[in-house]
Design a protein around this motif. Structure first.
Motif, PDB file in Angstrom:
ATOM      1  N   GLN A  71       4.534  -4.301   8.156  1.00 11.52           N
ATOM      2  CA  GLN A  71       3.902  -4.114   6.833  1.00 11.52           C
ATOM      3  C   GLN A  71       2.915  -2.945   6.865  1.00 11.52           C
ATOM      4  O   GLN A  71       2.835  -2.160   5.925  1.00 11.52           O
ATOM      5  N   GLN A  72       2.150  -2.809   7.974  1.00 12.12           N
ATOM      6  CA  GLN A  72       1.197  -1.709   8.089  1.00 12.12           C
ATOM      7  C   GLN A  72       1.900  -0.365   8.298  1.00 12.12           C
ATOM      8  O   GLN A  72       1.419   0.669   7.852  1.00 12.12           O
ATOM      9  N   GLN A  73       3.049  -0.385   8.976  1.00 14.49           N
ATOM     10  CA  GLN A  73       3.762   0.852   9.218  1.00 14.49           C
ATOM     11  C   GLN A  73       4.312   1.463   7.932  1.00 14.49           C
ATOM     12  O   GLN A  73       4.448   2.681   7.824  1.00 14.49           O
ATOM     13  N   PHE A  74       4.628   0.613   6.955  1.00 16.92           N
ATOM     14  CA  PHE A  74       5.226   1.097   5.709  1.00 16.92           C
ATOM     15  C   PHE A  74       4.237   1.112   4.544  1.00 16.92           C
ATOM     16  O   PHE A  74       4.629   1.180   3.400  1.00 16.92           O
ATOM     17  N   SER A  75       2.919   0.968   4.804  1.00 15.37           N
ATOM     18  CA  SER A  75       1.936   0.921   3.716  1.00 15.37           C
ATOM     19  C   SER A  75       1.892   2.238   2.947  1.00 15.37           C
ATOM     20  O   SER A  75       1.763   2.267   1.718  1.00 15.37           O
ATOM     21  N   ASP A  76       1.975   3.383   3.658  1.00 13.30           N
ATOM     22  CA  ASP A  76       1.943   4.664   2.955  1.00 13.30           C
ATOM     23  C   ASP A  76       3.173   4.845   2.076  1.00 13.30           C
ATOM     24  O   ASP A  76       3.107   5.424   0.981  1.00 13.30           O
ATOM     25  N   LEU A  77       4.337   4.323   2.541  1.00 10.61           N
ATOM     26  CA  LEU A  77       5.543   4.427   1.720  1.00 10.61           C
ATOM     27  C   LEU A  77       5.450   3.540   0.491  1.00 10.61           C
ATOM     28  O   LEU A  77       5.940   3.883  -0.581  1.00 10.61           O
ATOM     29  N   LYS A  78       4.799   2.386   0.646  1.00 10.55           N
ATOM     30  CA  LYS A  78       4.631   1.502  -0.514  1.00 10.55           C
ATOM     31  C   LYS A  78       3.773   2.162  -1.568  1.00 10.55           C
ATOM     32  O   LYS A  78       4.022   2.034  -2.775  1.00 10.55           O
ATOM     33  N   ARG A  79       2.702   2.839  -1.151  1.00  9.19           N
ATOM     34  CA  ARG A  79       1.859   3.523  -2.128  1.00  9.19           C
ATOM     35  C   ARG A  79       2.632   4.631  -2.834  1.00  9.19           C
ATOM     36  O   ARG A  79       2.384   4.948  -3.990  1.00  9.19           O
ATOM     37  N   GLY A  80       3.612   5.203  -2.149  1.00  7.93           N
ATOM     38  CA  GLY A  80       4.409   6.249  -2.779  1.00  7.93           C
ATOM     39  C   GLY A  80       5.374   5.737  -3.818  1.00  7.93           C
ATOM     40  O   GLY A  80       5.923   6.510  -4.611  1.00  7.93           O
ATOM     41  N   LEU A  81       5.614   4.400  -3.857  1.00  5.54           N
ATOM     42  CA  LEU A  81       6.526   3.835  -4.862  1.00  5.54           C
ATOM     43  C   LEU A  81       5.972   3.937  -6.277  1.00  5.54           C
ATOM     44  O   LEU A  81       6.688   3.693  -7.239  1.00  5.54           O
ATOM     45  N   VAL A  82       4.680   4.247  -6.415  1.00  9.18           N
ATOM     46  CA  VAL A  82       4.087   4.367  -7.751  1.00  9.18           C
ATOM     47  C   VAL A  82       4.751   5.483  -8.537  1.00  9.18           C
ATOM     48  O   VAL A  82       4.912   5.402  -9.766  1.00  9.18           O
ATOM     49  N   ALA A  83       5.170   6.514  -7.863  1.00  7.89           N
ATOM     50  CA  ALA A  83       5.741   7.684  -8.547  1.00  7.89           C
ATOM     51  C   ALA A  83       7.227   7.540  -8.831  1.00  7.89           C
ATOM     52  O   ALA A  83       7.834   8.444  -9.404  1.00  7.89           O
ATOM     53  N   VAL A  84       7.832   6.398  -8.461  1.00  6.57           N
ATOM     54  CA  VAL A  84       9.271   6.216  -8.685  1.00  6.57           C
ATOM     55  C   VAL A  84       9.511   5.895 -10.155  1.00  6.57           C
ATOM     56  O   VAL A  84       8.861   5.012 -10.722  1.00  6.57           O
ATOM     57  N   SER A  85      10.429   6.600 -10.793  1.00  4.97           N
ATOM     58  CA  SER A  85      10.725   6.374 -12.215  1.00  4.97           C
ATOM     59  C   SER A  85      11.708   5.213 -12.371  1.00  4.97           C
ATOM     60  O   SER A  85      12.279   4.712 -11.396  1.00  4.97           O
ATOM     61  N   GLU A  86      11.907   4.804 -13.651  1.00  4.84           N
ATOM     62  CA  GLU A  86      12.803   3.688 -13.920  1.00  4.84           C
ATOM     63  C   GLU A  86      14.251   4.049 -13.591  1.00  4.84           C
ATOM     64  O   GLU A  86      15.018   3.215 -13.067  1.00  4.84           O
ATOM     65  N   PRO A 102      -1.811  -1.313  -9.110  1.00  2.00           N
ATOM     66  CA  PRO A 102      -1.500  -2.716  -8.765  1.00  2.00           C
ATOM     67  C   PRO A 102      -2.724  -3.617  -8.698  1.00  2.00           C
ATOM     68  O   PRO A 102      -2.598  -4.830  -8.873  1.00  2.00           O
ATOM     69  N   GLN A 103      -3.915  -3.066  -8.417  1.00  4.75           N
ATOM     70  CA  GLN A 103      -5.115  -3.897  -8.275  1.00  4.75           C
ATOM     71  C   GLN A 103      -5.897  -4.051  -9.579  1.00  4.75           C
ATOM     72  O   GLN A 103      -6.927  -4.726  -9.598  1.00  4.75           O
ATOM     73  N   ARG A 104      -5.452  -3.445 -10.657  1.00  4.68           N
ATOM     74  CA  ARG A 104      -6.245  -3.486 -11.895  1.00  4.68           C
ATOM     75  C   ARG A 104      -6.294  -4.884 -12.491  1.00  4.68           C
ATOM     76  O   ARG A 104      -7.323  -5.312 -13.022  1.00  4.68           O
ATOM     77  N   LYS A 105      -5.182  -5.607 -12.413  1.00  5.75           N
ATOM     78  CA  LYS A 105      -5.168  -6.947 -13.009  1.00  5.75           C
ATOM     79  C   LYS A 105      -6.141  -7.867 -12.289  1.00  5.75           C
ATOM     80  O   LYS A 105      -6.879  -8.637 -12.926  1.00  5.75           O
ATOM     81  N   THR A 106      -6.198  -7.790 -10.964  1.00  2.00           N
ATOM     82  CA  THR A 106      -7.150  -8.613 -10.206  1.00  2.00           C
ATOM     83  C   THR A 106      -8.578  -8.237 -10.561  1.00  2.00           C
ATOM     84  O   THR A 106      -9.441  -9.109 -10.722  1.00  2.00           O
ATOM     85  N   LYS A 107      -8.837  -6.936 -10.691  1.00  3.70           N
ATOM     86  CA  LYS A 107     -10.184  -6.494 -11.054  1.00  3.70           C
ATOM     87  C   LYS A 107     -10.556  -6.966 -12.455  1.00  3.70           C
ATOM     88  O   LYS A 107     -11.722  -7.325 -12.713  1.00  3.70           O
ATOM     89  N   SER A 108      -9.592  -6.991 -13.370  1.00  2.79           N
ATOM     90  CA  SER A 108      -9.883  -7.455 -14.727  1.00  2.79           C
ATOM     91  C   SER A 108     -10.219  -8.944 -14.744  1.00  2.79           C
ATOM     92  O   SER A 108     -11.075  -9.382 -15.525  1.00  2.79           O
ATOM     93  N   VAL A 109      -9.583  -9.720 -13.879  1.00  6.91           N
ATOM     94  CA  VAL A 109      -9.916 -11.146 -13.796  1.00  6.91           C
ATOM     95  C   VAL A 109     -11.343 -11.329 -13.316  1.00  6.91           C
ATOM     96  O   VAL A 109     -12.111 -12.153 -13.860  1.00  6.91           O
TER      97      VAL A 109
END
Length: 929
Positions: free
Chosen positions: A141-156, A812-819
């Motif tokens: 999970q830690q090895q692929f954390s940077d790749l997960k953050r890059g998924l934000v730019a993936v289009s539909e 991804p963390q905005r909903k938790t912060k709003s709570v």
């Protein structure tokens, strides 16, 4: 700790002395010592259990004895000691006393203490080893954390184009095969039938193989195609033959109905899906109840319903009819039997029930319901009224089926049979003419002297016929008569009657009811508070005339109460007309001439209606009543400036500065010149005002803004610097000074200004917010996050900080912060606005609309929420929704909000109204992403 060590030392000394004394005694006796007392003087020198002294024995004998001792050694678990092992030790023969137990406890405490000292070091070393291990062998999970953050730019589209993941271990997925069974598509039928609707199939299409024997049965057309029409006819003929074969038995009696065969099959399908054993147990229990007490109707009803649920409707009918035979006077049994039977049979069952229970109202009503024609229903009800003439329910049901004329005749008879029914009397009064209705209501009052509805109906009747002067007399007589007959005058019930009268259109009756009842049962000191609550309750229920009547009576009682006049004025503004508001305000200023708000409301109402001359007249009267009122002076200036009478506005301001030189008057004077682009005059007025009022922050702010507008940034900075010393607690001055430094590309100075401001004004969320935004605009996102964490620690309940913190987080963390924000600031409008924008960014439109409505309801004065709401409706709503938001915003008249004030306070927009400001703010707002 010292006590523990001392106790251990004492115990060891005692043990050592005992051992030494014993050894010395033995040695002295063995050597023949004399002159002192030994154990030989008081007993044998060696104990019977002592080991014999074989040191001088021959070697062979000694060796033999040692071998015997080794052979005799007991290795059993019971002979094991944790201190000395097998066979015991020096002290194995001694008893384990309390001193030994105490010593062991002390040693144990010492061990624990020493272990606690080493615990911190041990845990620290363990953590270091664990961290080192995780660094050498990180998780996947830690090895692929940077790749997960890059998924934000993936289009539909890219998401949709991602192929499905196959299982390499599954041989079927690695080697896919064609399907064995493929459904036949409709295109085959269409192709074989052609473009038109046909009833044949081409034999070469492959469908013929599914229909065996078609050629031998004559189902082929001359062209060799399969005729579907003939195939369907053959199937129907075959079904008819089979039904005819089983429809007659050998004796010629019909046992199957061919026409209703399929219908009966549907009725045989049981609707109960439970366990069959439960049904059997229920049947057995109910059978026992029926046999034990056959005169218990609920047992028969339960048995019949059980059979009905399980699909045995005929058994249910038989059971219920048997129950009716056993209990002929049970109303519930007959009604259940009529329900289970078909309509035709049910009428016969009800007829039997009527013969046995002719006085049952429910049975007669059921009999009328089973009839399909209105004429038959009338006949049943009339027959029922012959048996039960005092049933109000039957009379009402019978009257509902009649024409107005026949209903009036029936009601005339009904009130004779049921003279205590208020509903029948009132129904008859509605059908009669005015004169007859008065007579009917008089008779009703004689028969029922304790009911208020008759009196209220009489008052409505008089009002409907133009006799309004009689309404008040009737209501007064009603209160007196009911009190004399011992009826409690309940305010809630009478208020309810007044509200119903207003909804029925009897406005004068509702006003008289309010006037007569509102003071009943209320203490003198509680009247004002109670009446205001009553007015708010009526207004919330839509009874505006009732609320208006309460305010009117309260003003008669308290004519000099300014708060009541203000409440009544706001009520008329929201729910009344302009004429009613102005009439009320004229009366208000006559009774409260010192109230500035009432004068200003009257002048504004005239101004908004376009009557500027009347507004000036009201303000001139207000000047006479309040000669040195700052509010009235400024209102007059605004009236003149809005109507392009700038010279008159200047003269008014000059008089105001001469008679009432307040900071606001000086500020408005400078602002008028600033708006008219007379910057020099405005600067001179500000310099004079600052000399008189050096601690009024808005004067300094205007002077600095004028300097910035003229391009003199150094002079503006000097102005802000002096202002920050004169008005240390004015947050806007510090923010403007920081913004000036930021415009001059002096980021470090901007930071220092804000830090100095926070020292002067601790725990101020606006200063923290500006510092965070300065770093964010400079691209220092990490520093802004750090500052936000510190700000939330110092101001944990600040809504503007939590609202900013939500959108500082990654998506991804905005909903938790709003709570978290909602937990801290549940009713803060800035947090609610941020949550609304969050739903907007997630395309949850209905939730976004609901949260926008909640935001503007909690704080209607926040202009930013109205602007975002309007922008949202422009992009996602209909024209009606857009107009609704605009009207509500104009009605609320917001004045606050960061975006709103940035537009409304701009000097070029000083003459814009609320609608124009709303459009400008909404136009420049960014869409949340």
């Amino acid at each position: 700790m010292f006590g523990l060590r001392q106790s251990v030392i004492d115990i060891e000394l005692r043990r050592t002395l005992i051992i030494r004394d014993d050894c010395s005694t033995r040695c002295s006796v063995g050597r023949g010592a004399t002159g002192f007392t030994t154990r030989s003087d008081i007993g044998p020198a060696r104990d019977a259990n002592d080991v014999s002294d074989d040191r001088h024995a021959p070697p062979t004998k000694r060796k033999k004895k040692e071998e015997e001792e080794e052979e005799d050694e007991d290795l059993n678990d019971s002979n094991y000691d944790e201190f000395s092992g097998y066979g015991g030790s020096l002290f194995s023969k001694d008893p384990y006393d309390k001193d030994d137990e105490e010593a062991d406890m002390i040693y144990e405490e010492i061990d624990k203490r020493m272990d606690e000292k080493r615990k911190e070091y041990r845990e620290k070393r363990l953590r270091e080893e664990l961290e080192k291990y995780r660094q050498e062998r990180p998780k996947i999970q830690q090895q692929f954390s940077d790749l997960k953050r890059g998924l934000v730019a993936v289009s539909e589209d890219e998401w949709r184009s991602v192929p499905e993941v196959g299982d390499a271990r599954n041989r079927k997925m690695r080697n896919p095969r064609a399907e064995r069974f493929t459904p036949l598509p409709d295109s085959v039928l269409t192709r074989n039938m052609g473009g038109e609707s046909q009833s044949t199939i081409d034999p070469s299409s492959g469908l013929m193989s599914a229909i065996p024997g078609t050629a031998s049965q004559g189902m082929l057309t001359p062209t060799g195609d399969l005729d579907l029409r003939k195939m369907g006819q053959a199937r129907n003929n075959l079904m008819n033959v089979k039904l005819n074969q089983i429809s007659d038995s050998v004796e010629g009696q019909t046992v199957v109905d061919p026409k209703g065969y399929l219908t009966d099959l549907q009725s045989m399908i049981p609707s109960y899906g439970g366990d069959i054993n439960d049904i059997k147990k229920a049947r057995l229990l109910l059978k026992s109840v029926r046999e034990t007490n056959p005169n218990h109707p609920p047992a028969w009803i339960a048995s019949a319903r059980l059979e009905e649920v399980t699909g045995k409707i005929q058994a249910a009918r038989n059971l219920i009819m048997k129950g009716c035979e056993e209990n002929q006077s049970s109303e519930d049994l007959w009604l259940e039997a009529a329900r289970l039977q078909p309509p035709d049979t049910g009428r016969g069952v009800i007829a039997q029930a009527v013969r046995f229970i002719p006085t049952s109202v429910r049975i007669w009503i059921r009999a009328a319901d089973l009839e399909t024609e209105t004429k038959a229903k009338r006949r049943v009800y009339r027959k029922a009224l012959e048996h039960i003439p005092n049933s109000v329910r039957l009379w009402k049901a019978a009257v509902e089926l009649e024409d107005p004329e026949d209903a009036r005749i029936l009601l005339s008879r009904a009130v004779e049979c049921c003279p205590t029914s208020v509903d029948l009397w009132l129904a008859l009064a509605r059908l009669e003419t005015y004169e007859n209705a008065r007579k009917v209501l008089n008779k009703a009052r004689e028969n029922i002297p304790t009911d208020r509805q008759i009196w209220v109906t009489a008052a409505k009747l008089e009002e409907a016929n133009g006799n309004k002067h009689m309404v008040e007399k009737i209501i007064d007589r009603a209160v007196t008569s009911l009190s004399a007959n011992g009826v409690e005058i309940n305010r809630e019930h009478w208020f309810k009657e007044a509200i119903e009268a207003e909804k029925a259109g009897s406005v004068h009756t509702c006003q008289v009811l309010i006037k007569s009842i509102m003071g009943h049962g209320v203490e003198e000191e509680d009247r004002k508070h109670t009446w205001m609550e009553d007015a708010e309750t009526c207004a919330s229920q839509g009874a505006f005339e009732c609320a208006r009547a309460i305010y009117s009576q309260a003003l008669v009682t308290f004519p000099s109460k300014k708060s009541i006049w203000l409440r009544a004025a706001y009520f008329e503004k929201n729910h009344g007309t302009r004429d009613s508001l102005e009439a009320l305000l004229q009366r208000a200023v006559a009774h409260c001439p010192k109230s500035e708000v009432l004068w200003l409301m009257g002048a504004k109402s005239k101004w908004m209606a376009g009557d500027v001359r009347a507004a000036r007249g009201i303000l001139s009267l207000a000047f006479q009543a309040n000669p040195n009122s700052e509010e009235i002076w400024l209102a007059a200036v605004k009236l003149e400036s809005e109507n392009n009478e700038y010279e008159r506005a200047r003269k008014l301001l000059a008089k105001a500065r001469a008679s009432a030189p307040t900071p606001r008057v000086m500020m408005k004077s400078a602002k008028l010149e600033w708006c008219l682009d007379n910057l020099e005059t405005a600067s001179k007025l500000l310099d004079e005002a600052i000399k008189v009022f050096p601690d009024y922050a808005k004067l300094w702010m205007m002077k600095g803004q004028i300097d910035e507008q003229q391009g003199e940034t150094d002079k503006a900075w000097e102005t802000y610097n002096i202002a920050s010393k004169k008005c240390q607690h004015s947050v806007p001055i510090w923010i403007m000074m920081s913004s000036l430094e930021e415009k001059r590309k002096q980021l470090t100075k901007a930071r220092s200004v804000l830090e100095k401001a926070r020292l002067r004004n601790p725990a101020n969320p606006r200063l923290w917010l500006e510092a965070i935004r300065v770093e964010f605009r400079a691209g220092k996102r990490d520093i802004s996050n750090t500052l936000m964490a510190k700000a939330l620690q110092e101001c944990p309940n600040s809504g503007i900080l939590w609202a900013e913190a939500i959108f500082l987080e990654p998506r991804p963390q905005r909903k938790t912060k709003s709570v978290d924000a909602l937990k801290r600031c549940e009713h803060d409008p800035h947090v609610l606005l941020a949550v609304s924008k969050l739903f907007w960014s997630e395309h949850k439109l209905q939730k976004c609309r609901d949260w926008f409505n909640r935001t503007v309801k909690i704080e209607p004065d926040l202009g930013d929420s109205w602007a975002y709401f309007y922008k949202f409706e422009i992009l996602n709503g209909s024209e009606e929704q857009q107009e609704d938001v605009k009207k509500r915003c104009i009605s609320a008249e917001p004045h606050h909000g960061e975006m709103w004030c940035a537009v409304s306070k701009k000097i070029d927009n000083w003459r814009l109204n609320i609608e124009q400001i709303l459009l400008l703010v909404a136009k420049d707002l960014p869409i949340p992403i």
